[in-house]
Design an enzyme around this catalytic site. Structure first.
Site, PDB file in Angstrom:
ATOM      1  N   ASN A 155       0.881  -1.028   0.101  1.00  0.00           N
ATOM      2  CA  ASN A 155      -0.450   0.173   0.359  1.00  0.00           C
ATOM      3  C   ASN A 155       0.905   1.217  -0.144  1.00  0.00           C
ATOM      4  OD1 ASN A 155       0.542  -0.955   2.439  1.00  0.00           O
ATOM      5  ND2 ASN A 155      -0.350   0.072   3.703  1.00  0.00           N
ATOM      6  N   GLN A 183      -4.560  -4.593  -2.017  1.00  0.00           N
ATOM      7  CA  GLN A 183      -3.768  -3.194  -3.071  1.00  0.00           C
ATOM      8  C   GLN A 183      -3.650  -3.461  -4.570  1.00  0.00           C
ATOM      9  OE1 GLN A 183      -3.932   0.094  -2.394  1.00  0.00           O
ATOM     10  NE2 GLN A 183      -3.886  -0.005   0.160  1.00  0.00           N
ATOM     11  N   SER A 203     -10.796  -5.181   0.502  1.00  0.00           N
ATOM     12  CA  SER A 203     -11.617  -4.075   0.737  1.00  0.00           C
ATOM     13  C   SER A 203     -12.455  -3.863   0.025  1.00  0.00           C
ATOM     14  CB  SER A 203     -11.349  -3.161   1.421  1.00  0.00           C
ATOM     15  OG  SER A 203     -10.709  -3.386   3.325  1.00  0.00           O
ATOM     16  N   THR A 241     -26.345 -10.494   9.357  1.00  0.00           N
ATOM     17  CA  THR A 241     -26.912  -9.758   8.785  1.00  0.00           C
ATOM     18  C   THR A 241     -26.722  -9.198   7.172  1.00  0.00           C
ATOM     19  OG1 THR A 241     -28.763  -9.648  10.019  1.00  0.00           O
ATOM     20  CG2 THR A 241     -28.837  -8.678   7.890  1.00  0.00           C
ATOM     21  N   CYS A 330      -2.595   5.452   7.589  1.00  0.00           N
ATOM     22  CA  CYS A 330      -2.489   5.157   9.462  1.00  0.00           C
ATOM     23  C   CYS A 330      -1.565   5.616   9.978  1.00  0.00           C
ATOM     24  CB  CYS A 330      -2.480   3.735   8.668  1.00  0.00           C
ATOM     25  SG  CYS A 330      -3.382   2.671   8.009  1.00  0.00           S
TER      26      CYS A 330
HETATM   27  N1  PLP Z   1      -4.556  -4.345   3.684  1.00  0.00           N
HETATM   28  C1  PLP Z   1      -3.747  -3.137   3.044  1.00  0.00           C
HETATM   29  C2  PLP Z   1      -2.153  -2.878   2.299  1.00  0.00           C
HETATM   30  C3  PLP Z   1      -4.550  -1.947   2.891  1.00  0.00           C
HETATM   31  O1  PLP Z   1      -3.858  -1.019   1.995  1.00  0.00           O
HETATM   32  C4  PLP Z   1      -5.394  -1.793   4.226  1.00  0.00           C
HETATM   33  C5  PLP Z   1      -5.672  -0.781   4.294  1.00  0.00           C
HETATM   34  O2  PLP Z   1      -4.907   0.489   3.961  1.00  0.00           O
HETATM   35  C6  PLP Z   1      -5.962  -2.856   5.100  1.00  0.00           C
HETATM   36  C7  PLP Z   1      -5.304  -4.334   4.871  1.00  0.00           C
HETATM   37  C8  PLP Z   1      -7.038  -2.543   5.509  1.00  0.00           C
HETATM   38  O3  PLP Z   1      -7.984  -2.135   5.432  1.00  0.00           O
HETATM   39  P1  PLP Z   1      -9.384  -2.091   5.983  1.00  0.00           P
HETATM   40  O4  PLP Z   1      -8.666  -1.098   6.747  1.00  0.00           O
HETATM   41  O5  PLP Z   1     -10.231  -1.322   5.517  1.00  0.00           O
HETATM   42  O6  PLP Z   1      -9.764  -3.036   7.406  1.00  0.00           O
END
Ligand code: PLP
Length: 747
Positions: A155, A183, A203, A241, A330
């Site tokens: 990411n 990603q 995601s 649900t 983050c």
């Molecule tokens: N894994 C990767 C490579 C990510 O970039 C992210 C989010 O930045 C996640 C996991 C976690 O995803 P989420 O916050 O949508 O649960």
């Protein structure tokens, strides 16, 4: 218009996904577990989306669960694998994850490893300079591993993992294999079932679906333990649900992926990235990319510019309404270096200055062109400020005082645009390059480099600064003062000195006067906001400290602005009047209530046995009521508008740096107010003027996010001007025009 270049953090929702979500909320709102027609319609929709996902991901006969997002998918996969290991006949002893994984992965492994009482050894798989897994290391450790987690694409850097190489390294290993596909979704063909991948989380919000919907692929027959037990939804693999609006929206995105019309193809995305990379290199000539483009997603660029922090670049880009991020979203709130780049073995400056620019596969040429144009403007603004050490400057002449702060230590640059001379007070080695770059770029002569005292444990960095600008010291004393001179002239301003032994025997204050009189004094560690300097060093003169403080008071008065050598909690400046209230001992020695020997003895008691940092904390903590505590001074935009009506004299101050201000002004408020621009680093230029305003005049500071303006408001309040405010949320919450989120669709 905002240009959103942070798609790896999240994306806007595609219009057709929004429509699908709305329909699932308004019309097809059934519960897929209900057996009446409304429920059956919902189930059909859900089954359709699952079938699409199966095709897009090449999931074969594996299970695909709808859940809340990748973090939940990761938990479920890790819990499943680790639960199975509890009962494995020959328990492996290692749990492995790539050193550049998203934090959700190692944290989930550690969490479940402890909670299930497995206590296996958790190891990070090293990566090479390109960010790719060390396959030899993996091959060596894989036979002892119970779980291996490797992301498909990173990411922060966009680096694509060599999944085939990893699969080969896992040959013969009993390990279960999780591949974080977040990603990669929509950007790489994953062909899940063709590989031995056991679990793969996704995601939706990283690819134009809303937040709160995700997928987990689970290979047929691999261990599974539900994270959520309950009503038995998702074949009892994930109860609760289902999020039908999220599923419907994800379905629309998957449909767009399948029909091939909405998303750009790989070659187009590569061309877009190259275009952005060219613009970046043109704007910041010394820029380096943190990952090789040929091994990375075409939608991610991670870079660093020597000598420029990621915080500065983020502020700069944000001022140009370009939304990028420092490292990953983050960690963007913290100033910590990127652990991903550290794992790749990149040098410290690069890990601390990383900026990530990412777009999504719906980007179009017009969007990329606009982004490139803004990047170029950012480069120009930085050059005009003489802040890019790698780029020749076309500087606007700078004037006045600039404060720099490194780990609580302050350094001041005093510049005069008319005489083109500058003085540096208390140089810091960390700033040598930056100051030299600035002086050379501005073509200012260095009139003096002054220390307010010598340091027992290290030499001054003044010689290094002088060497860097090739301006020899001439005949000056150890603190840099020209021998035989009574004063240093800087245009219409004059610096004189005053001996204030105490903290050290050679402690000196420098007093700055202009034609109107005394402006301020640089007092080093003699008086720090909230504390006095220590006086228990070998080179201290504790018995002379009291007399020095009185001499300072007699010379500058109780209300002159004092600029300290250290400032641990963003107070910027103080006065002897303020400090006498904050530090009763100081008040007592100034008034003669305590004699110098008693003062020295009381200080010694305070300092005894305390480390320097503890001393600062104690000195500060002792007077929580008198300024150490943060003063709540935030205003909403609505409250500001109201305040402007009540106080027509209100002063609105933009504390962003000039390179940001040049890129964009704050929108109008709808009412006329006096406006000023005083960068936070130049705050000491204006503090005295603001404290002299009538007490009822509100001074409202704003910046990009509300952090810097809060510092400015606190500093002014502590100096006694109670009507000092910060606009909460800053420009970020100021109503503005639409965001262009990497595509031609409006949000
Ligand atoms: N894994 C990767 C490579 C990510 O970039 C992210 C989010 O930045 C996640 C996991 C976690 O995803 P989420 O916050 O949508 O649960």
């Amino acid at each position: 218009m905002e240009i959103y270049l942070d798609a790896n953090a999240t994306t806007p929702v595609l219009p057709q996904a929004r429509d699908a979500a709305m329909a699932a909320m308004a019309e097809d709102f059934g519960n897929p577990s209900s057996i009446h027609s409304t429920g059956l319609k919902a189930r059909a929709l859900m089954d359709g989306v699952r079938a699409r996902a199966r095709r897009v991901l090449g999931a074969g006969t594996g299970s695909l669960l709808f859940l809340s997002g990748a973090t939940e998918g990761i938990q479920t996969a890790v819990l499943s694998a680790l639960s199975a290991l509890r009962h494995a006949p020959a328990r492996p002893d290692l749990l492995l994850y790539g050193a550049t994984e998203h934090k959700a992965v190692p944290e989930a492994i550690r969490h479940w490893n402890a909670l299930l009482g497995l206590n296996l050894q958790v190891l990070a798989i090293p990566v090479d300079r390109d960010g790719r897994h060390d396959l030899a290391w993996l091959r060596e450790h894989a036979p002892r591993a119970g779980l291996v987690c490797t992301m498909a694409a990173n990411n922060e850097t966009g680096v694509i993992s060599d999944l085939d190489g990893i699969e080969a390294a896992l040959a013969g290993s009993p390990a279960l294999w999780m591949v974080d596909g977040v990603q990669a979704l929509g950007k790489l063909p994953l062909r899940l079932a063709e590989r031995r991948i056991d679990y793969a989380p996704f995601s939706g919000h990283k690819l134009y679906a809303p937040k709160g919907i995700g997928l987990l692929y689970v290979r047929d027959g691999v261990p599974f333990t539900p994270l959520l037990a309950g009503g038995g939804q998702e074949g009892s693999l994930r109860s609760g649900t289902e999020n039908m609006s999220g599923i419907a929206a994800l379905g629309a995105v998957l449909a767009a992926l399948e029909d091939g019309r909405t998303f750009r193809d790989h070659a187009t995305l590569v061309a877009f990235r190259d275009h952005l990379a060219d613009a970046l290199q043109h704007a910041f000539p010394g820029l380096v990319f943190n990952a090789p483009p040929e091994l990375s997603l075409p939608t991610t660029l991670s870079f660093a510019v020597p000598g420029i922090s990621s915080k500065l670049l983020l502020d700069l880009f944000d001022a140009a309404e370009l939304r990028v991020s420092g490292g990953s979203a983050c960690s963007a709130a913290k100033a910590a270096p990127s652990y991903v780049l550290e794992a790749m073995g990149l040098p410290a400056w690069q890990t601390a200055s990383a900026v990530r620019l990412s777009f999504g596969p719906v980007a179009d040429q017009a969007f990329i062109d606009e982004a490139c144009a803004r990047i170029r403007i950012c480069g120009e603004s930085l050059r005009e400020s003489c802040l890019d050490p790698t780029a020749p400057g076309q500087a606007l002449p700078a004037d006045g005082l600039t404060r720099f702060i490194v780990d609580g230590a302050c350094c001041y640059l005093l510049a005069d645009a008319v005489s083109r001379r500058a003085v540096v007070v208390d140089p810091l080695p960390e700033l040598t390059e930056r100051l030299a770059q600035w002086l050379l770029c501005q073509d200012y002569a260095l009139a003096a480099v002054l220390d307010t005292h010598s340091h027992g444990d290290h030499a001054s960095s003044a010689p290094a600064l002088r060497a860097a600008v090739q301006q020899p010291r001439g005949d000056a004393d150890d603190l840099g003062w020209p021998r035989g001179a009574d004063a240093i002239a800087l245009g219409a301003q004059v610096l004189t000195r005053l001996a204030v032994p105490g903290h050290t025997q050679d402690s000196t204050a420098y007093l700055l006067r202009d034609p109107q009189g005394l402006r301020l004094a640089f007092v080093g560690d003699t008086v720090m906001p909230g504390a006095l300097g220590r006086s228990d060093f070998e080179q201290s003169a504790p018995q002379q400290y009291g007399a020095s403080l009185r001499r300072l008071a007699q010379t500058v008065g109780l209300h002159a602005l004092l600029l300290p050598g250290h400032d641990y909690d963003d107070r910027f400046a103080s006065t002897l009047a303020v400090e006498s209230v904050a530090q009763p001992l100081l008040g007592d020695v100034l008034s003669g209530r305590v004699n110098d020997a008693a003062f020295a003895a009381a200080k010694a008691v305070l300092e005894q046995g305390l480390a320097l940092t503890e001393y600062q904390t104690v000195a500060c903590g002792a007077r929580v009521d008198s300024g150490c505590a943060l003063v709540a001074s935030e205003l909403s935009l609505a409250a500001l508008t109201q305040m402007t009506r009540q106080h027509p004299g209100l002063l609105l101050v933009d504390v962003r740096e000039p390179y940001e201000q040049r890129l964009g002004q704050a929108p109008e408020l709808g009412v006329t107010v006096q406006r000023e621009a005083v960068a936070l680093s130049g705050l000491p230029n204006a503090l005295a003027r603001w404290t002299a305003l009538p007490a009822e005049t509100p001074v409202v500071f704003f910046c990009r996010s509300g952090n810097r303006s809060a510092q400015a408001a606190r500093a002014l309040r502590r100096l006694g001007h109670e009507q000092a405010w910060s606009l909460s949320g800053g420009l970020a919450l100021w109503p503005r025009l639409a965001v262009a989120a990497d595509a031609a669709f409006a949000i």
